[in-house]
Design a protein around this motif. Structure first.
Motif, PDB file in Angstrom:
ATOM      1  N   VAL A 117       0.861  -1.183   0.000  1.00  0.00           N
ATOM      2  CA  VAL A 117       0.000   0.000   0.000  1.00  0.00           C
ATOM      3  C   VAL A 117       0.893   1.227   0.000  1.00  0.00           C
ATOM      4  N   LEU A 118       0.638   2.142  -0.941  1.00  0.00           N
ATOM      5  CA  LEU A 118       1.423   3.367  -1.072  1.00  0.00           C
ATOM      6  C   LEU A 118       0.539   4.588  -0.836  1.00  0.00           C
ATOM      7  N   ASP A 119       1.140   5.647  -0.287  1.00  0.00           N
ATOM      8  CA  ASP A 119       0.415   6.904  -0.182  1.00  0.00           C
ATOM      9  C   ASP A 119       0.809   7.817  -1.336  1.00  0.00           C
ATOM     10  N   GLY A 120       0.370   9.065  -1.290  1.00  0.00           N
ATOM     11  CA  GLY A 120       0.607   9.977  -2.407  1.00  0.00           C
ATOM     12  C   GLY A 120       2.050  10.373  -2.611  1.00  0.00           C
ATOM     13  N   ASP A 123       5.315   6.577  -0.172  1.00  0.00           N
ATOM     14  CA  ASP A 123       5.760   5.930   1.051  1.00  0.00           C
ATOM     15  C   ASP A 123       4.968   4.644   1.248  1.00  0.00           C
ATOM     16  N   VAL A 124       5.641   3.602   1.692  1.00  0.00           N
ATOM     17  CA  VAL A 124       5.004   2.296   1.895  1.00  0.00           C
ATOM     18  C   VAL A 124       4.281   2.310   3.233  1.00  0.00           C
ATOM     19  N   ARG A 125       2.967   2.127   3.208  1.00  0.00           N
ATOM     20  CA  ARG A 125       2.183   2.128   4.428  1.00  0.00           C
ATOM     21  C   ARG A 125       1.899   0.724   4.937  1.00  0.00           C
ATOM     22  N   ALA A 126       1.995  -0.261   4.074  1.00  0.00           N
ATOM     23  CA  ALA A 126       1.823  -1.663   4.461  1.00  0.00           C
ATOM     24  C   ALA A 126       2.358  -2.526   3.324  1.00  0.00           C
ATOM     25  N   PRO A 146      10.340   6.413   7.020  1.00  0.00           N
ATOM     26  CA  PRO A 146       9.342   5.800   6.146  1.00  0.00           C
ATOM     27  C   PRO A 146       9.977   5.215   4.884  1.00  0.00           C
ATOM     28  N   LEU A 147       9.660   3.952   4.589  1.00  0.00           N
ATOM     29  CA  LEU A 147      10.147   3.337   3.360  1.00  0.00           C
ATOM     30  C   LEU A 147       9.498   4.031   2.173  1.00  0.00           C
ATOM     31  N   ASN A 148      10.286   4.297   1.156  1.00  0.00           N
ATOM     32  CA  ASN A 148       9.752   4.930  -0.041  1.00  0.00           C
ATOM     33  C   ASN A 148      10.010   4.024  -1.235  1.00  0.00           C
ATOM     34  N   SER A 149       8.954   3.646  -1.939  1.00  0.00           N
ATOM     35  CA  SER A 149       9.075   2.648  -3.002  1.00  0.00           C
ATOM     36  C   SER A 149       9.924   3.156  -4.166  1.00  0.00           C
ATOM     37  N   MET A 150       9.802   4.444  -4.514  1.00  0.00           N
ATOM     38  CA  MET A 150      10.601   4.986  -5.613  1.00  0.00           C
ATOM     39  C   MET A 150      12.080   4.994  -5.244  1.00  0.00           C
ATOM     40  N   PRO A 188       6.608  17.978  -1.698  1.00  0.00           N
ATOM     41  CA  PRO A 188       7.313  16.723  -1.357  1.00  0.00           C
ATOM     42  C   PRO A 188       7.472  15.788  -2.554  1.00  0.00           C
ATOM     43  N   LEU A 189       6.444  15.706  -3.395  1.00  0.00           N
ATOM     44  CA  LEU A 189       6.532  14.837  -4.562  1.00  0.00           C
ATOM     45  C   LEU A 189       7.550  15.384  -5.563  1.00  0.00           C
TER      46      LEU A 189
END
Length: 282
Positions: A117-120, A123-126, A146-150, A188-189
Motif C-alpha cells: 500500500v502506497l500513499d501519495g 511511502d510504503v504504508r503496508a 518511512p520506506l519509499n518505493s521509488m 514533497p513529490l
C-alpha cells in the motif's frame, strides 16, 4: 532517457483562474463543462473571470466534472472562500481501523506475490511477505521508515542493480511521477522526483551489459513473457523473476488520505516466476 519534469508555472490564486486552469488541462470547452454541470457557458465564463462567485455546491460540481483530485478540490473551495469539504485523516487514526484491516487482508490474499500500500508520496504504508522477499540485499539505510518505493527501486543501493530491464522500468516510474506532478502542486513529490531522477543509472544506457555474467538476452522467455505490458524483471537468488504491476485505488473517496492510497500488486508474468515464489514460501 527520461528528462526532468517541466517546472510548473506559478499557481493561480482565484477560484475562477483555478477552474479555468483545470478546464484547460482537461481540454474541455466552457460550453461542454456547462452542459455537464447543468449550467450555462455564460455562467462558467463569469466564474472564470471573477465576475460571479460560485456557490460551494457549484465549485464541487465543476470539480467533479473536471475530475479534480480530492486534495485539489479543497484548494478550490478555499480559493472560493469556503471551508474544505474533505478531511485528511491520518491512516493510524482509530477511525481508519476497518480500512487498515481490509487492506491488510487484501495484501495477505496476494501472497506469495508481492503487494504493498502506497500513499501519495510513494511511502510504503503496508506490505506483505512477498515484498520482503524482494527486499533481500537492499541497503538497510533505505529500509528505515518511512520506506519509499521509488527510492528503494531506483537507488543504486536498492533494487536498481538487480532489475534487468532497468532503463525501461526507470522510464516508466519517472513518467508516472511526471503525470502526477502535472495534476498536483506537491512540493514533497517534486523533491522526491528531483532526487530519484538524479540517481546514477547502473550499466551502459541504464540496462546491464548484455555480456555480463547471468545477463538475460533480449529474446529470452523472461523478456518476452508479457508482450502486452512492460514487466519488471528482477534477479532474486540467482533466478530472474518477471512481474506485471497492477494498481488499485478507492472509488469515490471522501477523504484526502484515502484518495491518495493505492494498492500495488506484482503478479507473475510467467509460470516460472509463480513457481519460484511458491517455492520460496514453502
Amino acid at each position: 532517457m527520461t528528462t526532468a519534469a517541466t517546472p510548473l508555472p506559478p499557481r493561480a490564486t482565484g477560484v475562477g483562474a483555478l477552474l479555468r486552469e483545470w478546464r484547460d488541462r482537461r481540454r474541455v470547452s466552457q460550453l461542454e463543462l456547462a452542459l455537464r454541470a447543468g449550467s450555462s457557458a455564460r455562467h462558467i465564463s463569469f466564474i472564470e473571470t471573477g465576475r460571479s462567485r460560485p456557490s460551494q455546491e457549484m465549485v464541487l460540481r465543476l470539480a467533479e466534472h473536471l475530475d479534480v483530485p480530492v486534495r485539489e478540490r479543497n484548494a478550490l473551495l478555499i480559493a472560493a472562500g469556503y471551508a474544505p469539504a474533505y478531511p485528511e485523516t491520518p491512516l493510524d487514526d482509530p477511525s481508519m481501523d476497518a480500512l487498515r484491516a481490509g487492506m491488510e487482508q487484501l495484501l495477505t490474499g496476494y501472497e506469495p506475490f508481492p503487494a504493498l500500500v502506497l500513499d501519495g508520496r510513494y511511502d510504503v504504508r503496508a506490505a506483505n511477505r512477498g515484498v520482503a522477499l524482494l527486499l533481500e540485499g537492499v541497503d538497510p539505510a533505505l529500509l528505515q521508515p518511512p520506506l519509499n518505493s521509488m527510492r528503494i527501486t531506483l537507488h543504486p543501493a536498492g533494487l536498481a542493480p538487480r532489475i534487468r530491464n532497468f532503463a525501461e522500468w526507470r522510464g516508466h516510474l519517472l513518467a508516472q511521477m511526471e503525470r502526477q506532478l502535472a495534476l498536483l502542486r506537491s512540493a514533497p513529490l517534486r523533491a522526491l522526483y528531483d532526487e530519484v531522477s538524479g540517481y546514477p543509472v547502473p550499466g551502459s544506457g541504464g540496462d546491464r551489459d548484455p555480456a555480463a555474467p547471468g545477463a538475460v538476452p533480449a529474446h529470452s522467455p523472461a523478456h518476452s513473457a508479457a508482450p502486452f505490458a512492460l514487466p519488471m524483471m528482477i534477479e532474486h537468488r540467482g533466478t530472474v523473476l518477471s512481474f506485471l504491476s497492477t494498481i488499485a485505488t478507492f472509488n469515490t473517496p471522501m477523504d484526502v488520505t484515502v484518495s491518495e492510497l493505492a494498492v500495488e500488486a506484482f503478479l507473475p508474468a510467467d509460470p516460472e516466476t509463480a513457481a519460484a515464489l511458491w517455492n520460496a514460501v514453502r
